[in-house]
Design a protein around this motif. Structure first.
Motif, short mmCIF file in Angstrom:
data_model
loop_
_atom_site.label_atom_id
_atom_site.label_comp_id
_atom_site.label_asym_id
_atom_site.label_seq_id
_atom_site.Cartn_x
_atom_site.Cartn_y
_atom_site.Cartn_z
N ASN A 78 -5.87 -3.45 1.42
CA ASN A 78 -6.28 -2.27 0.65
C ASN A 78 -5.99 -2.45 -0.84
N PRO A 90 -6.21 4.27 0.12
CA PRO A 90 -6.92 4.53 1.37
C PRO A 90 -7.15 6.03 1.56
N ASP A 107 -10.82 -4.57 1.26
CA ASP A 107 -10.05 -4.02 2.38
C ASP A 107 -9.06 -5.05 2.96
N LYS A 144 -12.81 -2.10 -4.27
CA LYS A 144 -11.76 -2.34 -3.28
C LYS A 144 -12.04 -3.62 -2.51
N THR A 147 0.83 -1.20 0.00
CA THR A 147 0.00 0.00 0.00
C THR A 147 0.86 1.25 0.00
#
Ligand SMILES: [Fe+2]
Length: 569
Positions: A495, A341, A517, A515, A311
């Motif tokens: 993410n 995010p 998570d 997305k 990420t």
């Protein structure tokens, strides 16, 4: 080894692959192995540009706008396309995404008004770059990309299409393995590769086009590629819509004052994309987050490098981009509409490096060696020798930290100097304590104790100090440094997501940013019957992947509503 499948002419590479863990970017073994490919890729780029060679492979515009009936092809009434970038890191993340992409249908909960959006799998999968990490090789492509994708969708009739753009990691072997995997018109599970070169112009239904540009290592576009797109441009009719796939978010880099990074994109948009066409959407990966910027005519510039690599932060993204205008007109403003995010989540993630730093296999050995060497130097019998050796190691530590901070100007070196000085002070303190504690001991016992004792301090405290520097350097906007290293050190694999595009029967384009998570863990579950021996996986424990929308679907018309307001591109 190739196996024949029942469909005539259909083959598949050996199904064996080894699921790989996510890359630990600060592990010494990875760091050591990364240096050479990165250096060599620069040489490949300068002296042996593979794009010049692949130009001998014939490739015209790839028409995916029809049902493929060879006798009387009919234009498709609608089309679904999936876009995925920066996949091919750890197996869990790659397999999670591949499993969701493989589903024939996908209902995602609406963010407003309840209900769901019913979506269908893309009959075309577009890969936006970095299909393999950290280096490109046939084995890495098998283990990190083609293996997981085949495992999740080993076969489908009549099959889907796949095209890929190379990112910088695909270029680390000069593009050799990439061309093998994606440009041989072979099958990857249920997807068939349809390109011959590392770039492509796809004709879509309803007067849409999707162009993928290979910019090598963010440098320039080769002459054969320019000629290819000039020919494609000749087929573009007035009012056609263009979706441009680029390998890096150059529009954001421009916002970071790297004007040169935008020059190649700007050249392509002005000189190759026909003036009578409508550039409506630009897609890219490279930055491992989702960020959507919208222009005044609802032109979209989207970064979607959320295909499973670590990420990346979003809290440094500019709110607005001022993109260069044509002569005599105003700059065009693009406004950031959404990111994933979210900025608060992105900031909250960074303190995790204080523990994650120790998960980079072997990283603590590096500060451990530095601290041990310092202790060994300053516990010498001669004060002069100790002073000279200690100064040399201290200089190396500070110099190394300045180089690591990637400062380009002298006044920007302060964070690196402070970081290095902190290590010097900590290593001298450890050495001082050990020297007093071992006073009166004989050599070499005293020296060995100093080295290993300080080495342990370095491994524990030196690593913590390094992680603290990464957090501090990211917090100071005026001296922001090493943000990429901060998030790479954490190797966060959650993410993730992808884009699902829908060309509707009325000709408008819907973009669904999807997305997941939390990445799912998988375990082997026997083999698929067909093709034989392809491994099957199931969720190890708990629920499966939970796809959701990042934001409500974005509708883009082929014709901008008010092009005059936006000025000329
Ligand atoms: Fe990447």
């Amino acid at each position: 080894m190739k196996r024949a499948l029942p469909t005539e002419g259909r083959t598949i590479d050996d199904d064996c692959f080894e699921p790989r863990p996510r890359v630990r970017w600060l592990a010494p073994s990875v760091l050591a192995r990364t240096v050479m490919p990165v250096l060599l890729s620069g040489l490949f780029a300068k002296f042996g540009d593979r794009r010049e060679v692949e130009a001998v492979l014939e490739q015209s515009v790839i028409d995916v706008s029809t049902d493929g009936d060879p006798a009387s092809p009919q234009e498709l009434e609608e089309m679904w396309i999936d876009y995925l970038a920066d996949t091919g890191d750890g197996f869990s993340a790659t397999a999670t995404l591949a499993s969701v992409l493989a589903r024939k249908t996908l209902d995602v909960p609406a963010l407003e008004g309840g209900g769901v959006h019913a979506t269908r799998a893309g009959s075309l999968l577009v890969l936006g770059g970095d299909q393999v990490y950290p280096f490109a090789s046939p084995e890495d492509y098998t283990d990190r990309f083609t293996g997981p994708f085949r495992a999740m969708l080993p076969y489908e009739e009549p099959g889907r299409k796949i095209v890929a753009l190379p990112g910088n990691h695909d270029w680390y072997d000069g593009l050799t393995a990439f061309l093998q995997v994606f440009c041989g018109r072979d099958w990857i599970g249920g997807w068939k590769a349809v390109q011959r070169r590392s770039y492509f112009a796809l004709k879509l239904p309803k007067r849409w086009w999707l162009w993928g540009i290979d910019i090598q290592l963010d440098t320039y576009i080769d002459h054969p590629q320019i000629e290819y797109f000039k020919k494609a441009a000749a087929e573009v009719k007035p009012g056609d819509g263009i979706i441009l796939c680029w390998a890096v978010p150059s529009w954001v880099h421009l916002g970071e004052a790297k004007a040169q990074a935008y020059a190649t994109l700007d050249f392509f948009q002005r000189r190759i994309v026909p003036n009578h066409a409508n550039l409506r959407v630009s897609l890219t990966g490279d930055s491992h987050h989702y960020a959507r910027y919208e222009g005044p005519t609802r032109e979209q510039k989207i970064t979607a490098g959320i295909g499973g690599a670590f990420t990346a932060p979003t809290h440094h993204l500019p709110d607005k981009l001022l993109l260069p205008p044509n002569e005599g007109s105003e700059p065009i403003t693009f406004t950031r509409r959404c990111e994933y995010p979210t900025c608060p989540d992105s900031k909250a993630l960074r303190s995790g490096v204080l523990s994650a730093i120790y998960q980079n296999d072997g990283f603590p050995v590096l500060p451990g060696l530095a601290y041990g060497a310092m202790a060994l130097a300053v516990t010498g019998r001669s004060k002069v020798t100790s002073w000279v050796a200690g100064s040399a190691i201290g200089g190396l530590l500070v110099g190394g930290c300045v180089v690591f901070s990637q400062s380009e100007k002298v006044r920007e070196c302060l964070p690196g100097i402070l970081h290095g000085s902190a290590h010097v002070a900590a290593s001298l303190a450890a050495a001082g304590v050990l020297r007093r504690a071992t006073s009166g001991w004989r050599e070499p016992r005293r020296a060995a104790t100093a080295f290993f004792g300080a080495g342990l301090v370095g491994a524990a405290a030196g690593s913590a100090l390094f992680a603290a520097y990464l957090v501090a350097a990211d917090r100071k906007d005026t001296y922001r440094r090493n943000t990429n290293e901060l998030y790479a050190a954490m190797a966060l694999e959650d993410n993730v997501g992808f884009l699902r595009l829908h060309i509707r029967p009325d000709g408008d384009l819907d973009i669904y940013p999807i997305k997941i998570d939390e990445v799912v863990r998988w375990e082997r579950d026997g083999c698929w019957d067909h093709p034989p021996k392809a491994p099957k996986f199931k969720v190890r424990a708990g629920p499966g992947p939970k796809p959701e929308l990042i934001e409500s679907p974005i509708t883009v018309t082929r014709e901008p509503a008010a092009k005059a307001e936006a000025g000329q591109r």
